[in-house]
Scaffold this motif. Structure first.
Motif, PDB file in Angstrom:
ATOM      1  N   GLY A  90       0.828  -1.123  -0.183  1.00 44.74           N
ATOM      2  CA  GLY A  90       0.015  -0.048  -0.027  1.00 44.74           C
ATOM      3  C   GLY A  90       0.793   1.231   0.006  1.00 44.74           C
ATOM      4  N   TRP A  91       2.221   1.259  -0.024  1.00 45.02           N
ATOM      5  CA  TRP A  91       3.125   2.428   0.076  1.00 45.02           C
ATOM      6  C   TRP A  91       3.036   2.906  -1.350  1.00 45.02           C
ATOM      7  N   GLY A  92       3.047   4.239  -1.394  1.00 44.03           N
ATOM      8  CA  GLY A  92       3.060   4.931  -2.601  1.00 44.03           C
ATOM      9  C   GLY A  92       3.922   6.484  -2.473  1.00 44.03           C
ATOM     10  N   VAL A  93       3.880   7.065  -3.687  1.00 45.84           N
ATOM     11  CA  VAL A  93       4.630   8.296  -3.439  1.00 45.84           C
ATOM     12  C   VAL A  93       3.890   9.408  -4.020  1.00 45.84           C
ATOM     13  N   ARG A  94       3.640  10.576  -3.349  1.00 43.18           N
ATOM     14  CA  ARG A  94       2.913  11.801  -3.753  1.00 43.18           C
ATOM     15  C   ARG A  94       3.704  13.057  -4.031  1.00 43.18           C
ATOM     16  N   ALA A  95       3.895  13.850  -4.723  1.00 38.26           N
ATOM     17  CA  ALA A  95       4.421  14.912  -4.817  1.00 38.26           C
ATOM     18  C   ALA A  95       3.436  16.124  -4.436  1.00 38.26           C
ATOM     19  N   PHE A  96       4.315  17.207  -3.643  1.00 38.15           N
ATOM     20  CA  PHE A  96       3.343  18.424  -3.360  1.00 38.15           C
ATOM     21  C   PHE A  96       4.289  19.491  -3.622  1.00 38.15           C
ATOM     22  N   GLY A  97       3.964  20.492  -3.334  1.00 31.74           N
ATOM     23  CA  GLY A  97       4.668  22.099  -3.302  1.00 31.74           C
ATOM     24  C   GLY A  97       4.617  22.639  -4.769  1.00 31.74           C
ATOM     25  N   SER A  98       5.687  23.260  -5.002  1.00 32.36           N
ATOM     26  CA  SER A  98       5.730  24.192  -6.405  1.00 32.36           C
ATOM     27  C   SER A  98       5.627  23.434  -7.492  1.00 32.36           C
ATOM     28  N   THR A  99       6.216  22.022  -7.427  1.00 35.53           N
ATOM     29  CA  THR A  99       6.276  21.368  -8.649  1.00 35.53           C
ATOM     30  C   THR A  99       4.766  20.735  -8.976  1.00 35.53           C
ATOM     31  N   CYS A 100       3.707  20.751  -8.411  1.00 34.49           N
ATOM     32  CA  CYS A 100       2.308  20.420  -8.492  1.00 34.49           C
ATOM     33  C   CYS A 100       1.657  21.549  -8.481  1.00 34.49           C
ATOM     34  N   ASN A 101       1.805  22.701  -7.528  1.00 31.29           N
ATOM     35  CA  ASN A 101       0.829  23.698  -7.267  1.00 31.29           C
ATOM     36  C   ASN A 101       0.738  24.832  -8.359  1.00 31.29           C
ATOM     37  N   GLY A 102       1.704  24.840  -9.484  1.00 36.41           N
ATOM     38  CA  GLY A 102       1.715  25.609 -10.512  1.00 36.41           C
ATOM     39  C   GLY A 102       2.833  26.684 -10.208  1.00 36.41           C
ATOM     40  N   PHE A 103       3.421  26.871  -8.986  1.00 32.53           N
ATOM     41  CA  PHE A 103       4.249  28.157  -9.041  1.00 32.53           C
ATOM     42  C   PHE A 103       5.793  27.418  -9.235  1.00 32.53           C
ATOM     43  N   ALA A 104       5.774  26.603  -9.773  1.00 30.87           N
ATOM     44  CA  ALA A 104       7.492  26.139 -10.036  1.00 30.87           C
ATOM     45  C   ALA A 104       8.035  26.939 -10.957  1.00 30.87           C
ATOM     46  N   ARG A 105       9.171  26.779 -10.735  1.00 29.54           N
ATOM     47  CA  ARG A 105      10.255  27.479 -11.909  1.00 29.54           C
ATOM     48  C   ARG A 105      11.652  26.759 -12.233  1.00 29.54           C
ATOM     49  N   HIS A 106      12.106  27.155 -13.298  1.00 29.09           N
ATOM     50  CA  HIS A 106      13.295  26.484 -13.535  1.00 29.09           C
ATOM     51  C   HIS A 106      14.268  26.385 -12.469  1.00 29.09           C
TER      52      HIS A 106
END
Length: 452
Positions: A90-106
């Motif tokens: 049942g273990w998996g991985v979820r991303a969060f933060g700027s990578t997923c919320n739209g505020f990411a930059r290079h």
């Protein structure tokens, strides 16, 4: 149309302005606001705004997430997802933060959590042991390099490098940021300018040295909340308030019925952001709350759970953990520095400059060039146009306008008459304004009240 300076025995230096409509105003603050309102409408300011927008657009283009960035992040998440089941069923991985919320930059790093069920938290004592197990599993993977194990933090994390390029922070069962990520992604979906403004503010915060919870500053997440709050409470923007109860941290973003369109340019929004937090925000009592989207005092019952709300400090409410005041990472000395840097950024806009960290290139800095005409010596009657000499702001000297106004004030003092007339005009030829004496400051004080 004109600016007249008058000094009498019974009152200090006063300013009188007349517009083309024939209306007149008097007094320091009202005059300053009226003058700047007219100047903002002029072609000189329109050109400055257009060049600011072009420079900011170039800066945003430099920081856009590239296809290579997206592919690297996707590959990293896939490999983490393959390793996670080795911890158990049942273990998996979820991303969060700027990578997923739209505020990411290079160059943004990847924040991820290895979780068994996004709705159930594990007892904290087990987390360090499980994280050690995950570290051993990842050490066997050729693309991951363990940089640091932070086991003493409230949420233990592994700091890693993926393919020696991507910075990765991996935690275990850290489900608190998942609703936040959903919420911010929903705001970004309303208009791309929200994302752009958030990225520009964070670029400024990093360049100004006021971002980073590990160094005692606000986190990047806190600055993002400040951006959204500003957009919500600005009377000309009025960003809709999305109800936080609809965001549960699931992988999908719930639909919302709201629509919104920004009516200002990016440069105008950015200038308003800095002026709002430098001068209008009630520092020490007002709460940055995207949950309410209203300007409320920390003493309001809405914030009854907020820790430290009666302290005379900056308050930033976590929209989901209502007891959490995000200024907990902000040290008092760093808070003073943040306040100063916000004020400096606001003043940069007033001087026709982009704040630190936002210039696309050195030659994109701009200054406002406004000439000043004044009579050399005249009686109370309006001086003929031929009797004026011009003091204009020299190129490269952003303080030229202030110096010219101070010299204008000085000559008014030295005039035989009690009243002398000065006219704001466009750029013109003229001698460079020399530095005034220390006491010649009345008009400079007036200039400091100008608002965009």
């Amino acid at each position: 149309k004109s600016l007249r300076l008058q000094k009498s025995r019974s009152r200090p230096l006063m300013a009188f302005v007349t517009f083309e409509t024939g209306a007149s105003l008097y007094g320091s603050r009202r005059i300053a606001q009226g003058v700047i309102s007219e100047l903002v409408k002029s072609s000189t300011f329109a050109s400055v705004w257009a060049e600011f927008d072009a420079s900011l657009a170039q800066k945003l283009a430099e920081t856009r997430v590239t296809d290579e960035d997206a592919h690297l992040t996707s590959t990293c998440l896939q490999e983490l997802t393959l390793v996670a089941p080795n911890l158990g069923k049942g273990w998996g991985v979820r991303a969060f933060g700027s990578t997923c919320n739209g505020f990411a930059r290079h160059g943004s790093d990847l924040d991820a959590t290895c979780c068994r069920d996004a709705s159930v938290a594990l007892p904290e004592p087990f987390l360090p042991d499980l994280l050690e197990d995950m570290a051993r599993l990842l050490e066997e993977q050729p693309n991951f390099t363990i940089v640091e194990k932070v086991m003493s933090a409230r949420i233990p994390i592994l700091r890693m490098k993926f393919k020696q390029v991507l910075d990765v922070d991996l935690s275990l069962q850290n489900i608190e940021p998942l609703p936040n990520t959903q919420l911010l992604r929903s705001y970004v979906s309303l208009d791309t300018c929200i994302r752009d403004l958030g990225v520009l503010v964070k670029l400024w915060a990093h360049a100004a040295g006021v971002c980073g919870a590990q160094q005692g500053h606000l986190s990047a997440y806190s600055f993002t909340l400040m951006v959204i709050y500003f957009l919500q409470v600005d009377p000309d923007l009025r960003l809709p308030v999305l109800p936080t109860a609809r965001f549960d941290g699931s992988a999908t973003t719930p639909p919302h019925p709201h629509s919104w369109r920004c009516g200002l340019s990016m440069a105008q929004m950015l200038g308003r952001f800095f002026i709002f937090f430098a001068e209008q925000f009630q520092w020490g009592s007002e709460v940055v709350s995207v949950r309410t989207g209203r300007r409320l005092s920390a003493s309001d019952d809405t914030f009854s759970e907020l820790r430290g709300r009666f302290a005379s400090r900056l308050h930033v409410e976590d929209p989901f953990l209502l007891h959490r005041n995000l200024q907990c990472a902000l040290r008092p000395e760093q808070e003073k520095e943040l306040n100063t840097k916000l004020w400096e950024a606001a003043q940069a806009f007033r001087q026709g400059l982009l704040p630190v960290g936002l210039q696309a290139s050195p030659d994109t800095r701009h200054q406002i060039d406004v000439g000043i005409q004044m009579p050399i010596k005249e009686d109370r009657k309006t001086a003929p146009s031929g009797h004026f000499k011009k003091l204009s702001q020299p190129n490269g000297d952003e303080h030229g306008l202030v110096l010219a106004m101070q010299n204008a004030s000085k000559e008014c003092h030295e005039s035989d008459s009690e009243s002398t007339r000065c006219t704001l005009d466009g750029p013109g030829e003229g001698a460079k304004a020399s530095a005034p004496a220390a006491e010649d400051v009345p008009v400079t004080l007036l200039l400091k009240t100008w608002k965009l």
